[in-house]
Design an enzyme around this catalytic site. Structure first.
Site, mmCIF file in Angstrom:
data_model
loop_
_atom_site.group_PDB
_atom_site.id
_atom_site.type_symbol
_atom_site.label_atom_id
_atom_site.label_comp_id
_atom_site.label_asym_id
_atom_site.label_seq_id
_atom_site.Cartn_x
_atom_site.Cartn_y
_atom_site.Cartn_z
ATOM 1 N N TYR A 92 49.277 -84.285 40.038
ATOM 2 C CA TYR A 92 48.139 -84.308 39.110
ATOM 3 C C TYR A 92 48.661 -84.722 37.748
ATOM 4 O O TYR A 92 49.584 -85.511 37.643
ATOM 5 C CB TYR A 92 47.482 -82.916 39.126
ATOM 6 C CG TYR A 92 46.138 -82.836 38.445
ATOM 7 C CD1 TYR A 92 45.234 -83.886 38.507
ATOM 8 C CD2 TYR A 92 45.767 -81.698 37.729
ATOM 9 C CE1 TYR A 92 43.994 -83.811 37.883
ATOM 10 C CE2 TYR A 92 44.527 -81.619 37.108
ATOM 11 C CZ TYR A 92 43.653 -82.676 37.194
ATOM 12 O OH TYR A 92 42.431 -82.595 36.575
ATOM 13 N N GLU B 2 34.255 -88.951 38.864
ATOM 14 C CA GLU B 2 35.558 -88.902 38.205
ATOM 15 C C GLU B 2 35.850 -90.225 37.508
ATOM 16 O O GLU B 2 35.714 -91.296 38.095
ATOM 17 C CB GLU B 2 36.639 -88.627 39.261
ATOM 18 C CG GLU B 2 38.016 -88.380 38.689
ATOM 19 C CD GLU B 2 38.131 -86.994 38.079
ATOM 20 O OE1 GLU B 2 38.979 -86.832 37.201
ATOM 21 O OE2 GLU B 2 37.365 -86.103 38.485
ATOM 22 N N ASN C 103 45.603 -86.596 27.698
ATOM 23 C CA ASN C 103 46.607 -86.921 28.708
ATOM 24 C C ASN C 103 46.873 -88.416 28.711
ATOM 25 O O ASN C 103 46.015 -89.203 28.308
ATOM 26 C CB ASN C 103 46.106 -86.505 30.096
ATOM 27 C CG ASN C 103 46.003 -85.005 30.240
ATOM 28 O OD1 ASN C 103 46.887 -84.280 29.837
ATOM 29 N ND2 ASN C 103 44.901 -84.544 30.805
ATOM 30 N N LYS D 25 42.929 -85.521 43.105
ATOM 31 C CA LYS D 25 42.303 -84.220 42.964
ATOM 32 C C LYS D 25 41.835 -83.634 44.280
ATOM 33 O O LYS D 25 41.793 -82.425 44.423
ATOM 34 C CB LYS D 25 41.127 -84.327 42.000
ATOM 35 C CG LYS D 25 41.569 -84.334 40.555
ATOM 36 C CD LYS D 25 40.396 -84.249 39.635
ATOM 37 C CE LYS D 25 40.864 -84.212 38.202
ATOM 38 N NZ LYS D 25 39.759 -84.376 37.275
#
Length: 520
Positions: free
Chosen positions: A114, A211, A376, A139
């Site tokens: 991840y 997503e 991120n 995920k």
């Protein structure tokens, strides 16, 4: 349980596991394939298990050297395996072993499967593509490892609508659709056809997770299908829920209530505005005050500066609720000095934006400034854990989106927290599907946040942590699932009746355990 649909570029994931009956508290899927609590169960006669080479090549059934002598004889495996028989702990990779390894070593392996590695895996997917089974290390594997949703209940789906990246369009090895991205009516017609087909094929209770959709698409799709489908956007709702959990937990260190604090965001995209709205909703629920009043405690800075009322006409619709009365402010540092927030949250996707001056300003008027650098991967984090502690002389409470190592400052060891969506979405998904919920309600996100915050122990607080360690993630997920399911039953959205007496135990009984089964 249900299906989760996942999006790369524009993609989705589906969790579809519609339990028809329960045995020993576990859940059986529509094909009678296996139980969630199937430890040491024998495969039922209704399932055809391949023999020989094909059995060894199937990761769902392969046991490597753990096949017993009886199984090797029955399934024509003699000569295809070395003679040794070895337990599961030493096996080569297969589906069950993959999940066992991930569950047993979750803290160590989470950064590999991840954040931050998953972003690079997405970017290079075309170069590492092996066979059409969806993105394996993403995920959906965490739904199984952390939330206990069986892998056979999860379906990763990529919706390829083209790309505007000229480098990819000219790359002879690019495996995607070589055309400009579809937009407007063509794009939304395709999504509508897809959403309709999913519901027709899997029913009302299939969970569709969006997503990595672009901001304008993400909000529009969530608003459009939230009333007709069971949909969840992890970038908007999952991120919001995990950050809210950290804020609720941090009150043990900061004191006061959520409404006693002032929040400043750097970044006003889907993550930032989604977090802000959930914070405002939680404050509204707790104080009984209108949500419009609670929004005034929250300020957002975008690329043009502080979002204020004089900018309202030029703002995107999802930013307008955050345009408060204030003089125009151009920079983050000026905004920090003007607003004097107790909590600084970064969702900008731009690294090094929490400068020394910004952090020092936060420390100048806060005894314990709360710094959440959520962008991120690690290179894009607004600041590092070491910077946050050093620039505040060790006063900061710090959490980030990507993992940071422990920091020693002035002889004291600081443990930075990680506001990782993996805390929330696996347990949330489990709670939704185990209760047969037909719609996601914002109060269920609040329930997930509160359940996660309640898992933080005094020992964690003593280290400055506002999130529990991932080593307990299956227990955490079970508690989140139970709290989410309880809220769904309370709201009349759950269809699996009667309601289990003990929802935590029921959640645990529904969780997939990757132990090898025996073959007849």
């Amino acid at each position: 349980m249900e299906s989760t649909l996942k999006d790369m570029r524009d993609g989705v994931s589906v969790l579809d596991m519609d339990p028809k009956s329960t045995v020993g508290g576990g859940v059986e899927d529509v094909y009678g394939e296996d139980y969630a609590t199937e430890d040491q169960l024998v495969t039922p006669w209704t399932v055809s298990v391949a023999s020989g080479y094909s059995l060894l090549r199937d990761p769902h059934h392969n046991k490597g050297l753990a096949f017993t002598e009886k199984e090797r004889d029955a399934h024509y495996l003699r000569g295809l395996l070395p003679p040794a028989i070895i337990s599961q702990e030493l096996q080569e990779r297969n589906e069950r072993l993959f999940y066992k390894l991930l569950i047993d070593n979750v803290e160590e392996l989470l950064p590999v499967v991840y954040t931050p590695t998953v972003g690079e895996a997405c970017q290079k997917y075309g170069s590492i593509f092996r066979r059409p089974q969806g993105l394996y290390i993403r995920k959906l594997s965490l739904y199984t490892a952390l939330g206990g949703v069986r892998p056979s209940a999860c379906l990763p789906i990529t919706i390829d609508v083209g790309t505007n990246n000229e480098t990819l369009l000219k790359d002879e090895f690019y495996i995607g659709l070589k055309q400009k991205r579809a937009t407007g009516k063509e794009y939304y017609d395709l999504l509508h056809e897809f959403m309709t087909a999913v519901k027709q094929n899997y029913g009302e209770k299939v969970l569709i997770q969006f997503e990595d959709f672009a901001n304008h698409n993400a909000f529009e799709l969530l608003a459009k299908y939230g009333t007709t489908h069971l949909v969840f956007n992890d970038d908007i709702q999952g991120t919001a829920s995990v950050v809210l959990a950290g804020l609720i937990a941090s009150l043990k260190l900061l004191g006061g209530t959520l409404a006693d604090h002032t929040y400043l965001f750097l970044g006003a995209g889907e993550a930032g505005t989604g977090i802000a709205e959930l914070i405002a909703l939680e404050m509204s629920r707790k104080t009984k005050a209108p949500i419009e009043e609670m929004r005034k405690k929250i300020w957002l800075v975008d690329s043009k500066g502080l979002i204020v009322s004089s900018r309202k006409e030029s703002l995107q619709h999802f930013k307008k609720p955050w345009a408060h009365e204030h003089e125009p402010v151009k920079t983050l540092l000026e905004a920090v000095k003007a607003i004097k927030p107790t909590v600084l949250i970064g969702t900008s996707g731009v690294g090094k934006t929490f400068t020394k001056e910004v952090i020092e300003a936060m420390a100048s008027f806060n005894e314990r400034p709360l710094i959440l650098a959520l962008s991120n991967p690690t290179s894009q984090s607004e600041c590092t854990a070491e910077e946050a502690y050093a620039w505040t002389q060790g006063k900061a409470i710090f959490a980030s989106g990507s993992p940071f190592d422990r920091v020693e400052y002035n002889g004291k060891l600081y443990v930075p927290g990680q506001a990782n969506n993996a805390y929330i979405f696996p347990g949330f998904g489990l709670g939704v599907v185990m209760s047969g919920t037909i719609r996601v309600h914002d109060d269920m996100l609040l329930a997930a946040s509160e359940a996660l915050a309640n898992q933080v122990t005094q020992e964690n607080f003593d280290k400055g942590l506002i999130y529990p360690p991932f080593t307990n993630i299956r227990k955490i997920s079970a508690n989140i699932a139970a709290n989410v399911a309880a809220k769904a039953y309370e709201l009349g959205l759950a269809t699996r009746l009667p309601r289990p007496e003990n929802l935590v135990k029921y959640a645990e009984s529904c969780m997939y355990t990757p132990v090898y089964r025996n073959y007849r």
